[in-house]
Each structure stands twice: as C-alpha cells, then as structure tokens.
Scaffold this motif. Structure first.
Motif, PDB file in Angstrom:
ATOM      1  N   CYS A 108      39.408  31.755  69.644  1.00 57.59           N
ATOM      2  CA  CYS A 108      38.862  32.818  68.783  1.00 57.59           C
ATOM      3  C   CYS A 108      39.236  34.202  69.309  1.00 57.59           C
ATOM      4  CB  CYS A 108      37.342  32.684  68.694  1.00 57.59           C
ATOM      5  SG  CYS A 108      36.775  31.241  67.768  1.00 57.59           S
ATOM      6  N   VAL A 109      39.030  34.437  70.601  1.00 60.19           N
ATOM      7  CA  VAL A 109      39.283  35.782  71.142  1.00 60.19           C
ATOM      8  C   VAL A 109      40.771  36.048  71.337  1.00 60.19           C
ATOM      9  CG1 VAL A 109      37.031  35.923  72.241  1.00 60.19           C
ATOM     10  CG2 VAL A 109      38.953  34.966  73.522  1.00 60.19           C
ATOM     11  N   ALA A 110      41.585  34.979  71.441  1.00 59.06           N
ATOM     12  CA  ALA A 110      43.027  35.170  71.590  1.00 59.06           C
ATOM     13  C   ALA A 110      43.737  35.252  70.242  1.00 59.06           C
ATOM     14  CB  ALA A 110      43.625  34.022  72.405  1.00 59.06           C
ATOM     15  N   PHE A 111      43.007  35.041  69.152  1.00 57.23           N
ATOM     16  CA  PHE A 111      43.574  35.218  67.813  1.00 57.23           C
ATOM     17  C   PHE A 111      43.987  36.676  67.672  1.00 57.23           C
ATOM     18  CE2 PHE A 111      42.724  35.834  63.114  1.00 57.23           C
ATOM     19  CZ  PHE A 111      43.901  35.205  62.713  1.00 57.23           C
ATOM     20  N   LEU A 112      45.228  36.931  67.292  1.00 48.61           N
ATOM     21  CA  LEU A 112      45.832  38.254  67.420  1.00 48.61           C
ATOM     22  C   LEU A 112      45.011  39.395  66.807  1.00 48.61           C
ATOM     23  CD1 LEU A 112      48.165  39.835  68.571  1.00 48.61           C
ATOM     24  CD2 LEU A 112      49.435  39.426  66.455  1.00 48.61           C
ATOM     25  N   PRO A 113      44.541  39.290  65.569  1.00 44.60           N
ATOM     26  CA  PRO A 113      43.746  40.415  65.033  1.00 44.60           C
ATOM     27  C   PRO A 113      42.505  40.714  65.872  1.00 44.60           C
ATOM     28  CG  PRO A 113      44.437  38.962  63.266  1.00 44.60           C
ATOM     29  CD  PRO A 113      44.778  38.261  64.542  1.00 44.60           C
ATOM     30  N   VAL A 114      41.839  39.660  66.328  1.00 43.40           N
ATOM     31  CA  VAL A 114      40.652  39.851  67.181  1.00 43.40           C
ATOM     32  C   VAL A 114      41.057  40.436  68.522  1.00 43.40           C
ATOM     33  CG1 VAL A 114      38.716  38.697  68.320  1.00 43.40           C
ATOM     34  CG2 VAL A 114      39.446  37.950  66.050  1.00 43.40           C
ATOM     35  N   LYS A 115      42.141  39.939  69.068  1.00 43.00           N
ATOM     36  CA  LYS A 115      42.601  40.413  70.370  1.00 43.00           C
ATOM     37  C   LYS A 115      42.990  41.888  70.315  1.00 43.00           C
ATOM     38  CE  LYS A 115      45.948  39.364  74.016  1.00 43.00           C
ATOM     39  NZ  LYS A 115      47.124  38.548  74.408  1.00 43.00           N
ATOM     40  N   LEU A 116      43.586  42.328  69.232  1.00 39.31           N
ATOM     41  CA  LEU A 116      43.971  43.732  69.113  1.00 39.31           C
ATOM     42  C   LEU A 116      42.743  44.646  69.148  1.00 39.31           C
ATOM     43  CD1 LEU A 116      46.803  43.576  66.412  1.00 39.31           C
ATOM     44  CD2 LEU A 116      47.029  43.732  68.892  1.00 39.31           C
ATOM     45  N   VAL A 117      41.685  44.230  68.492  1.00 36.72           N
ATOM     46  CA  VAL A 117      40.441  45.009  68.517  1.00 36.72           C
ATOM     47  C   VAL A 117      39.881  45.055  69.934  1.00 36.72           C
ATOM     48  CG1 VAL A 117      38.074  45.145  67.670  1.00 36.72           C
ATOM     49  CG2 VAL A 117      39.912  44.489  66.112  1.00 36.72           C
ATOM     50  N   LEU A 118      39.881  43.909  70.612  1.00 40.98           N
ATOM     51  CA  LEU A 118      39.359  43.845  71.974  1.00 40.98           C
ATOM     52  C   LEU A 118      40.200  44.685  72.935  1.00 40.98           C
ATOM     53  CD1 LEU A 118      38.533  40.021  72.160  1.00 40.98           C
ATOM     54  CD2 LEU A 118      36.915  41.909  71.871  1.00 40.98           C
ATOM     55  N   VAL A 119      41.517  44.657  72.750  1.00 42.04           N
ATOM     56  CA  VAL A 119      42.410  45.455  73.599  1.00 42.04           C
ATOM     57  C   VAL A 119      42.122  46.942  73.431  1.00 42.04           C
ATOM     58  CG1 VAL A 119      44.815  46.202  73.841  1.00 42.04           C
ATOM     59  CG2 VAL A 119      44.269  43.772  73.816  1.00 42.04           C
ATOM     60  N   ALA A 120      41.921  47.378  72.188  1.00 47.37           N
ATOM     61  CA  ALA A 120      41.596  48.793  71.942  1.00 47.37           C
ATOM     62  C   ALA A 120      40.279  49.171  72.608  1.00 47.37           C
ATOM     63  CB  ALA A 120      41.530  49.048  70.436  1.00 47.37           C
ATOM     64  N   MET A 121      39.303  48.290  72.537  1.00 46.95           N
ATOM     65  CA  MET A 121      37.999  48.554  73.154  1.00 46.95           C
ATOM     66  C   MET A 121      38.111  48.585  74.685  1.00 46.95           C
ATOM     67  SD  MET A 121      35.660  46.159  70.671  1.00 46.95           S
ATOM     68  CE  MET A 121      34.095  46.560  71.431  1.00 46.95           C
ATOM     69  N   LYS A 122      38.995  47.764  75.224  1.00 46.23           N
ATOM     70  CA  LYS A 122      39.197  47.784  76.674  1.00 46.23           C
ATOM     71  C   LYS A 122      39.748  49.126  77.128  1.00 46.23           C
ATOM     72  CE  LYS A 122      41.625  45.639  80.518  1.00 46.23           C
ATOM     73  NZ  LYS A 122      42.566  44.606  81.003  1.00 46.23           N
ATOM     74  N   GLU A 123      40.635  49.716  76.356  1.00 51.24           N
ATOM     75  CA  GLU A 123      41.209  51.007  76.737  1.00 51.24           C
ATOM     76  C   GLU A 123      40.165  52.129  76.691  1.00 51.24           C
ATOM     77  OE1 GLU A 123      44.116  51.107  78.148  1.00 51.24           O
ATOM     78  OE2 GLU A 123      44.100  48.944  77.785  1.00 51.24           O
ATOM     79  N   VAL A 124      39.143  51.961  75.855  1.00 50.31           N
ATOM     80  CA  VAL A 124      38.036  52.922  75.859  1.00 50.31           C
ATOM     81  C   VAL A 124      37.341  52.900  77.222  1.00 50.31           C
ATOM     82  CG1 VAL A 124      35.816  53.518  74.808  1.00 50.31           C
ATOM     83  CG2 VAL A 124      37.693  52.718  73.364  1.00 50.31           C
ATOM     84  N   VAL A 125      37.107  51.693  77.728  1.00 51.76           N
ATOM     85  CA  VAL A 125      36.462  51.549  79.037  1.00 51.76           C
ATOM     86  C   VAL A 125      37.376  52.072  80.139  1.00 51.76           C
ATOM     87  CG1 VAL A 125      35.430  49.913  80.669  1.00 51.76           C
ATOM     88  CG2 VAL A 125      35.153  49.560  78.216  1.00 51.76           C
ATOM     89  N   ARG A 126      38.664  51.790  80.062  1.00 54.27           N
ATOM     90  CA  ARG A 126      39.595  52.239  81.092  1.00 54.27           C
ATOM     91  C   ARG A 126      39.591  53.765  81.213  1.00 54.27           C
ATOM     92  NH1 ARG A 126      44.141  49.612  82.920  1.00 54.27           N
ATOM     93  NH2 ARG A 126      44.334  48.398  80.993  1.00 54.27           N
ATOM     94  N   THR A 127      39.658  54.447  80.075  1.00 51.75           N
ATOM     95  CA  THR A 127      39.644  55.905  80.107  1.00 51.75           C
ATOM     96  C   THR A 127      38.350  56.439  80.710  1.00 51.75           C
ATOM     97  OG1 THR A 127      41.039  55.969  78.122  1.00 51.75           O
ATOM     98  CG2 THR A 127      39.853  57.976  78.695  1.00 51.75           C
ATOM     99  N   ARG A 128      37.240  55.820  80.328  1.00 52.77           N
ATOM    100  CA  ARG A 128      35.959  56.263  80.875  1.00 52.77           C
ATOM    101  C   ARG A 128      35.898  56.040  82.387  1.00 52.77           C
ATOM    102  NH1 ARG A 128      31.206  56.800  77.926  1.00 52.77           N
ATOM    103  NH2 ARG A 128      32.560  56.776  76.104  1.00 52.77           N
ATOM    104  N   LYS A 129      36.492  54.956  82.857  1.00 53.29           N
ATOM    105  CA  LYS A 129      36.509  54.676  84.304  1.00 53.29           C
ATOM    106  C   LYS A 129      37.372  55.692  85.054  1.00 53.29           C
ATOM    107  CE  LYS A 129      37.129  50.354  85.471  1.00 53.29           C
ATOM    108  NZ  LYS A 129      37.696  48.979  85.440  1.00 53.29           N
TER     109      LYS A 129
END
Length: 295
Positions: A108-129
């Motif tokens: 489910c989480v590796a399904f590309l459309p879902v993964k793209l959303v998760l990747v974008a959200m990860k970059e939000v955390v990276r910038t904040r860190k």
C-alpha cells in the motif's frame, strides 16, 4: 507587493512554519525511511534472522540525524529516545513494513501515487530538521557559522552519513558507499539548505525564517517527487556543480555524470533478476533438457 498582500503569503508561510510535524508528517517520514531500508540488499533476510538488528537499523534510519547531531553538540546520543511516542510509532511502522501478513502494508505505501505523497511529506520534515539544527547550533555557538552549517547538514542527512555504521549492523561493509564521497541529492540539498538557514540566522540573508522554510520545502518536495516519479537518482545540481568544480578545482567536465551512469549500471547488474526474465531462463533450461532427452 499588492499581489503578495492579497495572497497573504507571509501569513501562509508563518502558519506553515509553525505547523506540527507529529504525528502525520513524522509518520510519513518513518514510512519512507523504512521503505528505503527494505530496499537495501539483505535487509529482508536480516529481519528474518535477527529482528533486533533489523529494528536497530530502522531506528537509525528514523533517528540517525538526531543521534549524530547530539554527539556533535555534546548531548547524550540516546537523548532523543526518551520520546516514547516517536519510538513506538517508528517501531510500529517497522513491524508493519517487514512483517505484515501478505506484505499488504508495504504494498500500500509503496504504491507510487501514495509513495509520492509520503515522499513530499518527508521533505517537509527534512527542511524543518535543517532549520531546527541551525537554530540549535546558533544558540550554543552564536558566531560559529561553520558549526551551524554542519549541524543543520547533519540534521538533514544524518542517516545517510551513518550509512556505513548501519551497514555493519546488517553484516555488510562497503566503505566505497560513503555518503561524503558519493553525495546523493538529499545530502547535497541538506548542505545547501544548511548554508541558507545559517545566512538567514546570521541576518545576512534578507528573508524571514518562515518564508525560507516554505520556499525550501517547496523546492525539496517538488524536486524529490519528480525524481521519485521518474525513478531518477541524479541531481538537479549536477551541471552547475560540474562547471563550478571545473573552474575552481580543475575537475574534468562530465565526471559526475559518468559516475552516475556507472553507478546505475552497477546497481542494475547487482539487482535481482525480474520475474519475467527468470521465467524466460527457466523455459530455456526446460527446452534444452527436452532437446537432450529427444537426442
């Protein structure tokens, strides 16, 4: 200016910079991080043979940047592990990705459309860190620009910098994969981001922190989503870096591109055979056996 006032971009950036990361964005960060761990050669086998080693690797992928930054700033490296909610959430993600029946959660989480959303959200955390790392170092070493840059850089890419240590936990030793020698796009972007946030913290860059967080997050999320969608491992900075290194250090032009091509070729050679190719090889072996029997 009137357009900016109408859009209230300053207020949007202010709200965005103060938005809580836990649990939604942190959850996305843990999911993507542990997905990348599962991609590592031998990670699945380690999870079956030694769940403790696999869990430790997952914790390094999720919290390696905090551990490394704490060591640099003289804080206990296990200090972040007092956040029980974060540890439990990351542990739950690790268990579901590696041990969920029928591999359903991973699919489910590796399904590309879902993964793209998760990747974008990860970059939000990276910038904040990155911003938090620079801010923390600024209060400890008020005039230490280099320390601020290094701390922000480590906060943004600490797990990559600890990759060799993480490999040892899985029984792998590949010193040639050192992230300092072969910097990936997130590692380079973390370094550039740390420089920008340091200049802003030192009041050299004439922009508010909230605006810089918003703009840098937008750049990181857009670029990483585009690269993930195209399955690209290159860097948008490659051309500029190639010319700058050529002018400043005399490096030959195109070396990085050649290295990326060689790395991709090596990765393709070391990757497991696809199911389609395996079936073709099996059918070929069967055909040869039948021809031998006929002879």
């Amino acid at each position: 200016m009137e357009v900016l006032d109408v859009l209230n971009l300053g207020e949007i950036a202010q709200y965005f910079s103060k938005m809580a990361m836990f649990p939604v964005f942190d959850l996305a960060y843990y999911i993507v991080s542990i997905i990348y761990l599962k991609y590592e050669p031998g990670a699945v086998e380690v999870s079956r043979k030694s769940p403790v080693a696999s869990w430790l690797c997952a914790m390094l992928y999720c919290f390696g940047s905090y551990i490394l930054a704490d060591i640099m700033l003289g804080v206990s490296p296990i200090d972040y592990f007092h956040n029980n909610s974060h540890i439990l959430l990351a542990s739950a993600v690790w268990y579901l990705i590696f041990y969920c029946p029928l591999n359903l959660f991973y699919k489910c989480v590796a399904f590309l459309p879902v993964k793209l959303v998760l990747v974008a959200m990860k970059e939000v955390v990276r910038t904040r860190k990155i911003a938090a790392g620079v801010h923390h170092a600024y209060h400890v070493y008020h005039h230490g620009w280099l320390i601020m840059v290094i701390t922000g850089y480590v906060k943004g890419s600490g797990v990559a910098l600890m990759s060799n240590f993480e490999q040892l936990l899985r029984g792998v030793w590949k010193p040639e994969t050192n992230e300092v020698l072969n910097m990936s796009f997130p590692t380079k972007a973390s370094l550039y981001g740390a420089i920008l946030f340091t200049l802003q913290e030192a009041h050299v860059l004439p922009v508010s922190k909230s605006t810089l967080i918003c703009l840098f997050t937008l750049f990181m999320a857009t670029t990483k989503v585009f690269m993930t969608a195209r399955h690209s491992h290159g860097s948008p900075f490659a051309l500029l870096e190639s010319w700058l290194c050529h002018l400043l250090f005399g490096s030959p032009l195109g070396v990085e591109d050649a290295h990326d091509h060689h790395h991709s070729a090596a990765a393709a050679a070391s990757a497991p055979l696809s199911p389609a190719k395996t079936k073709e090889e099996l059918s070929e072996v069967t055909r040869k056996r039948k021809s031998k029997k006929a002879e």
